[in-house]
Design a protein around this motif. Structure first.
Motif, PDB file in Angstrom:
ATOM      1  N   HIS A 237       0.833  -1.200   0.000  1.00 15.47           N
ATOM      2  CA  HIS A 237       0.000   0.000   0.000  1.00 15.47           C
ATOM      3  C   HIS A 237       0.868   1.250   0.000  1.00 15.47           C
ATOM      4  O   HIS A 237       2.039   1.188   0.368  1.00 15.47           O
ATOM      5  CB  HIS A 237      -0.920  -0.017   1.225  1.00 15.47           C
ATOM      6  CG  HIS A 237      -1.938  -1.106   1.163  1.00 15.47           C
ATOM      7  ND1 HIS A 237      -3.168  -0.949   0.582  1.00 15.47           N
ATOM      8  CD2 HIS A 237      -1.890  -2.389   1.582  1.00 15.47           C
ATOM      9  CE1 HIS A 237      -3.849  -2.093   0.639  1.00 15.47           C
ATOM     10  NE2 HIS A 237      -3.086  -2.984   1.246  1.00 15.47           N
ATOM     11  N   PRO A 238       0.300   2.380  -0.434  1.00 16.19           N
ATOM     12  CA  PRO A 238       1.084   3.616  -0.466  1.00 16.19           C
ATOM     13  C   PRO A 238       1.575   3.992   0.930  1.00 16.19           C
ATOM     14  O   PRO A 238       0.943   3.626   1.933  1.00 16.19           O
ATOM     15  CB  PRO A 238       0.084   4.654  -0.965  1.00 16.19           C
ATOM     16  CG  PRO A 238      -1.055   3.915  -1.527  1.00 16.19           C
ATOM     17  CD  PRO A 238      -1.070   2.572  -0.892  1.00 16.19           C
ATOM     18  N   THR A 239       2.666   4.723   0.976  1.00 12.29           N
ATOM     19  CA  THR A 239       3.167   5.157   2.269  1.00 12.29           C
ATOM     20  C   THR A 239       3.686   6.582   2.191  1.00 12.29           C
ATOM     21  O   THR A 239       4.091   7.036   1.110  1.00 12.29           O
ATOM     22  CB  THR A 239       4.294   4.243   2.763  1.00 12.29           C
ATOM     23  OG1 THR A 239       4.707   4.699   4.057  1.00 12.29           O
ATOM     24  CG2 THR A 239       5.490   4.285   1.826  1.00 12.29           C
ATOM     25  N   ALA A 240       3.643   7.256   3.307  1.00 14.51           N
ATOM     26  CA  ALA A 240       4.268   8.574   3.382  1.00 14.51           C
ATOM     27  C   ALA A 240       5.768   8.376   3.499  1.00 14.51           C
ATOM     28  O   ALA A 240       6.229   7.317   3.911  1.00 14.51           O
ATOM     29  CB  ALA A 240       3.744   9.318   4.602  1.00 14.51           C
ATOM     30  N   SER A 241       6.553   9.374   3.088  1.00 14.18           N
ATOM     31  CA  SER A 241       7.996   9.318   3.295  1.00 14.18           C
ATOM     32  C   SER A 241       8.476  10.727   3.584  1.00 14.18           C
ATOM     33  O   SER A 241       7.844  11.710   3.178  1.00 14.18           O
ATOM     34  CB  SER A 241       8.696   8.756   2.062  1.00 14.18           C
ATOM     35  OG  SER A 241       8.443   9.594   0.966  1.00 14.18           O
ATOM     36  N   LEU A 242       9.589  10.819   4.275  1.00 12.15           N
ATOM     37  CA  LEU A 242      10.089  12.114   4.721  1.00 12.15           C
ATOM     38  C   LEU A 242      10.323  13.086   3.560  1.00 12.15           C
ATOM     39  O   LEU A 242       9.810  14.208   3.579  1.00 12.15           O
ATOM     40  CB  LEU A 242      11.377  11.889   5.532  1.00 12.15           C
ATOM     41  CG  LEU A 242      11.636  12.834   6.693  1.00 12.15           C
ATOM     42  CD1 LEU A 242      10.395  13.051   7.532  1.00 12.15           C
ATOM     43  CD2 LEU A 242      12.768  12.294   7.542  1.00 12.15           C
ATOM     44  N   PRO A 243      11.078  12.677   2.509  1.00 15.34           N
ATOM     45  CA  PRO A 243      11.348  13.651   1.431  1.00 15.34           C
ATOM     46  C   PRO A 243      10.076  14.124   0.726  1.00 15.34           C
ATOM     47  O   PRO A 243       9.938  15.321   0.438  1.00 15.34           O
ATOM     48  CB  PRO A 243      12.244  12.870   0.462  1.00 15.34           C
ATOM     49  CG  PRO A 243      12.781  11.736   1.228  1.00 15.34           C
ATOM     50  CD  PRO A 243      11.778  11.411   2.283  1.00 15.34           C
ATOM     51  N   VAL A 244       9.143  13.204   0.455  1.00 14.23           N
ATOM     52  CA  VAL A 244       7.921  13.602  -0.252  1.00 14.23           C
ATOM     53  C   VAL A 244       7.084  14.536   0.628  1.00 14.23           C
ATOM     54  O   VAL A 244       6.493  15.511   0.143  1.00 14.23           O
ATOM     55  CB  VAL A 244       7.109  12.359  -0.679  1.00 14.23           C
ATOM     56  CG1 VAL A 244       5.797  12.778  -1.318  1.00 14.23           C
ATOM     57  CG2 VAL A 244       7.916  11.507  -1.641  1.00 14.23           C
ATOM     58  N   MET A 245       7.059  14.250   1.943  1.00 13.96           N
ATOM     59  CA  MET A 245       6.348  15.130   2.866  1.00 13.96           C
ATOM     60  C   MET A 245       6.945  16.537   2.824  1.00 13.96           C
ATOM     61  O   MET A 245       6.212  17.536   2.813  1.00 13.96           O
ATOM     62  CB  MET A 245       6.468  14.602   4.307  1.00 13.96           C
ATOM     63  CG  MET A 245       5.573  13.440   4.609  1.00 13.96           C
ATOM     64  SD  MET A 245       3.854  13.922   4.643  1.00 13.96           S
ATOM     65  CE  MET A 245       3.428  13.518   6.314  1.00 13.96           C
ATOM     66  N   ILE A 246       8.290  16.615   2.834  1.00 11.61           N
ATOM     67  CA  ILE A 246       8.936  17.936   2.802  1.00 11.61           C
ATOM     68  C   ILE A 246       8.487  18.682   1.548  1.00 11.61           C
ATOM     69  O   ILE A 246       8.103  19.849   1.603  1.00 11.61           O
ATOM     70  CB  ILE A 246      10.472  17.796   2.807  1.00 11.61           C
ATOM     71  CG1 ILE A 246      10.940  17.150   4.098  1.00 11.61           C
ATOM     72  CG2 ILE A 246      11.136  19.165   2.636  1.00 11.61           C
ATOM     73  CD1 ILE A 246      12.425  16.853   4.138  1.00 11.61           C
ATOM     74  N   TYR A 247       8.503  17.977   0.422  1.00  5.44           N
ATOM     75  CA  TYR A 247       8.109  18.612  -0.838  1.00  5.44           C
ATOM     76  C   TYR A 247       6.656  19.097  -0.779  1.00  5.44           C
ATOM     77  O   TYR A 247       6.375  20.262  -1.041  1.00  5.44           O
ATOM     78  CB  TYR A 247       8.302  17.631  -1.992  1.00  5.44           C
ATOM     79  CG  TYR A 247       7.734  18.120  -3.294  1.00  5.44           C
ATOM     80  CD1 TYR A 247       8.186  19.299  -3.873  1.00  5.44           C
ATOM     81  CD2 TYR A 247       6.724  17.414  -3.944  1.00  5.44           C
ATOM     82  CE1 TYR A 247       7.657  19.761  -5.066  1.00  5.44           C
ATOM     83  CE2 TYR A 247       6.196  17.864  -5.132  1.00  5.44           C
ATOM     84  CZ  TYR A 247       6.655  19.043  -5.683  1.00  5.44           C
ATOM     85  OH  TYR A 247       6.129  19.495  -6.856  1.00  5.44           O
ATOM     86  N   ASN A 248       5.744  18.201  -0.411  1.00  2.10           N
ATOM     87  CA  ASN A 248       4.326  18.565  -0.398  1.00  2.10           C
ATOM     88  C   ASN A 248       4.042  19.712   0.566  1.00  2.10           C
ATOM     89  O   ASN A 248       3.264  20.610   0.258  1.00  2.10           O
ATOM     90  CB  ASN A 248       3.473  17.352  -0.005  1.00  2.10           C
ATOM     91  CG  ASN A 248       3.367  16.370  -1.160  1.00  2.10           C
ATOM     92  OD1 ASN A 248       3.503  16.752  -2.324  1.00  2.10           O
ATOM     93  ND2 ASN A 248       3.152  15.108  -0.848  1.00  2.10           N
TER      94      ASN A 248
END
Lengths: 282, 314
Positions: free
Chosen positions: A230-241
């Motif tokens: 399943h999809p997951t959050a990740s630190l770099p993508v969170m920073i970007y969003n």
């Protein structure tokens, strides 16, 4: 005003140009300190216990954290290590110990090409290979994308460290009647272990900050991920969003996340380098 | 080393053959993955390639609603930001490489080199974060208005100062690629034989003259290699560029105008591309990136190997 003599002019040019090279160095190095200080100032004030323990809050509610992103990043790095490390290590071993000229050239060329490939292209690759057939963004896909990025890094550095093992060590082992396989397993690889651990740490540190290949493989998730499929959050993508969002509270969170990510990446780098430094002097 | 190993190879035992085969599988896997990558990009862009042909690279229309796709604006954005980055980063990076290789005492050189490697380790999304918070406001308030008045309405520096845009993206990219130019550039400069410098100095040249007229020409192919390697990085850099370039698919005369790059359009639109033609068009943009970086990396490695000589070239 008298004209400067030719020699005076040459001396002035000498000092000015050399001074400029020193200034460029100062300027480039100061960027590092600027980024560090800026992140510590901006991120430090937003960092609290909740950041590590809580889920993100919806827009409008302040507080919350990125616990799910931290776990998501860790899981994907784990998958990257499981998939990318062994392939890279053994491919490097093949290059240094077995490969003939033609195959070695092909493997090196492929590894260099893969290494220079923009990470977003790796993301497309994994999307077509994993996400499309499974019809699902997943932790697995994100981890695989990072793993593929690790392969060329590991391949080339493993080869380098194995080649650095002195020929005399190999000869001694072969002269005692050991087979080549035994020589590699018992003599060559142990002698290069520290270098390979360093390479693995540097590789993981590099992919840990990668955002582009995760955007459409692991996607993102406001909640805990239900599993590797399943999809997951990740630190770099969170920073970007969060950074491109219009909300102040999210910006603060992005700074905190940036500080955490940068600290982890730089510590891994420093750790890996000190490990290698010890070997060089030994 | 090779010859000793190959003597041993003539006495391969059964276990060795198995080990060889086992390692071979993984070596081949690296080639396989790279080949598969190219094939997947090629196969999954078929619709767009068939529909638009070479016009894909020339057309500026990017209209997902009408199903019309042309990547010219993205190609322009990528090439312009990379060119701007090189204009800024090459003098800076070569300057640092000269300082580290020619002037600095070994200890200082080692420390500065390590700090620059840490700079290269900073994730690109963090450069983007700092870019949005620091560089964009600075560009809007100071740099762009000053450049505008200084150049007196020259179209390249005209238009409203948004802060975001080509120039800002170029500056962020420049900062990101300096460490690559330095690390390869320093190695290349250190490959220049000591006698070359000593001869120049003995003839009475200053330190700078020996560097500029003797060392740099000797190392030129390798320095070009370092620059090409950095260019390869700049072309494919995604996050930092996406965050400051403005994301508008237009070719404008001004460097201050918002633009778009190939990597940025993939990052922004890929997960919302629901129609197949749309998806294939985005993948074709990726295919173009693939070929660009492939060519540039080959050139770079050739140039570096030419300077480094047979001893160090791999």
């Amino acid at each position: 005003m008298t004209l400067l003599s030719r020699n005076q002019r040459r001396k002035i040019v000498n000092v000015v140009m050399l001074g400029m090279t020193a200034f460029s160095t100062l300027l480039s190095v100061s960027v590092l300190f600027f980024v560090l200080v800026y992140l510590i100032v901006k991120g430090g004030s937003s960092l609290n216990v909740a950041f590590f323990t809580e889920l993100p809050k919806p827009v409008g509610e302040s507080g919350g954290g990125m616990a799910n992103a931290l776990v998501g990043s860790a899981k994907m790095l784990g998958i990257a290590a499981i998939t990318g490390l062994p392939v890279g290590l053994l491919a490097g071993l093949y290059l240094s110990e077995f490969a003939g000229r033609t195959m070695a050239g092909a493997v090196r060329y492929a590894a260099d090409l893969l290494n220079g490939m923009p990470s977003i292209v790796i993301g497309i690759f994994v999307y077509t290979l994993v996400v499309l057939p499974m019809k699902q963004f997943s932790t697995l896909a994100g981890g695989l994308a990072l793993g593929i990025m690790m392969i060329p890094i590991m391949t080339r550095s493993t080869e380098e460290f194995l080649r650095a093992v002195p020929v005399s060590l190999r000869e001694a082992s072969l002269a005692l009647g050991a087979s080549r396989t035994l020589t590699i397993v018992r003599v060559v690889v142990p002698a290069a272990t520290r270098g390979m651990v360093t390479a693995a740490m540097l590789g993981l540190a590099r992919v840990a900050g990668e955002t582009a290949p995760l955007l459409f493989t692991s996607l993102g998730n406001a909640f805990w991920s239900q599993g590797v499929l399943h999809p997951t959050a990740s630190l770099p993508v969170m920073i970007y969003n969060y950074a491109v969002s219009p909300y102040d509270d999210w910006h603060r969170q992005a700074w905190a996340a940036g500080l955490v990510l940068l600290t982890l990446v730089l510590l891994a780098n420093l750790g890996a380098r000190s490990l290698l430094g010890g070997q060089r002097h030994a | 080393m090779r010859s000793i190993l190959s003597v041993a190879a003539t006495r391969l035992r059964k276990g060795d053959i198995v080990a060889h085969a086992f390692a071979f599988v993984f070596g081949a896997a690296v080639v396989g993955v790279t080949g598969l990558l190219a094939w997947e990009l090629w196969r999954n862009s078929a619709l767009a390639r068939r529909q638009f042909g070479w016009g894909f690279l020339v057309s500026q229309t990017w209209d997902p609603v009408a199903g019309q796709f042309g990547a010219a604006a993205f190609v322009y954005g990528t090439l312009m930001t990379s060119a701007l980055a090189l204009i800024i980063a090459v003098p800076l990076g070569v300057g640092v490489a000269i300082f580290l290789a020619e002037l600095a005492p070994p200890r200082l050189s080692a420390v500065a080199g390590m700090l620059l490697e840490l700079l290269a380790a900073i994730p690109s999304v963090i450069y983007g974060l700092i870019g949005i918070a620091v560089l964009v406001p600075a560009m809007r308030q100071w740099v762009q208005p000053i450049l505008k008045t200084a150049t007196g309405g020259f179209p390249l520096f005209g238009g409203p100062a948004y802060g975001i845009g080509l120039l800002t993206a170029g500056i962020v990219l420049a900062i990101m690629i300096v460490p690559f130019i330095v690390s390869v550039g320093r190695e290349v400069l250190l490959c220049v034989p000591r006698e070359q410098r000593e001869a120049a100095l003995a003839l009475g040249s200053t330190r700078w003259e020996s560097t500029w007229k003797v060392v740099l020409p000797y190392a030129r192919p390798g320095l070009y290699g370092a620059i090409f390697l950095a260019l390869g990085r700049a072309l494919g850099e995604t996050m930092a560029v996406t965050m400051v370039i403005g994301n508008r698919p237009e070719i404008a005369a001004s460097l201050f105008a918002p633009a778009y790059s190939m990597a940025a359009v993939i990052a922004n639109e890929f997960s919302e591309a629901t129609e197949e033609l749309y998806l294939h068009s985005l993948i074709e943009v990726g295919l173009v990136l693939f070929f660009l970086t492939m060519i540039i990396n080959v050139v770079a490695r050739g140039l570096i190997a030419a300077t480094a000589g047979p001893g160090t070239a791999r």
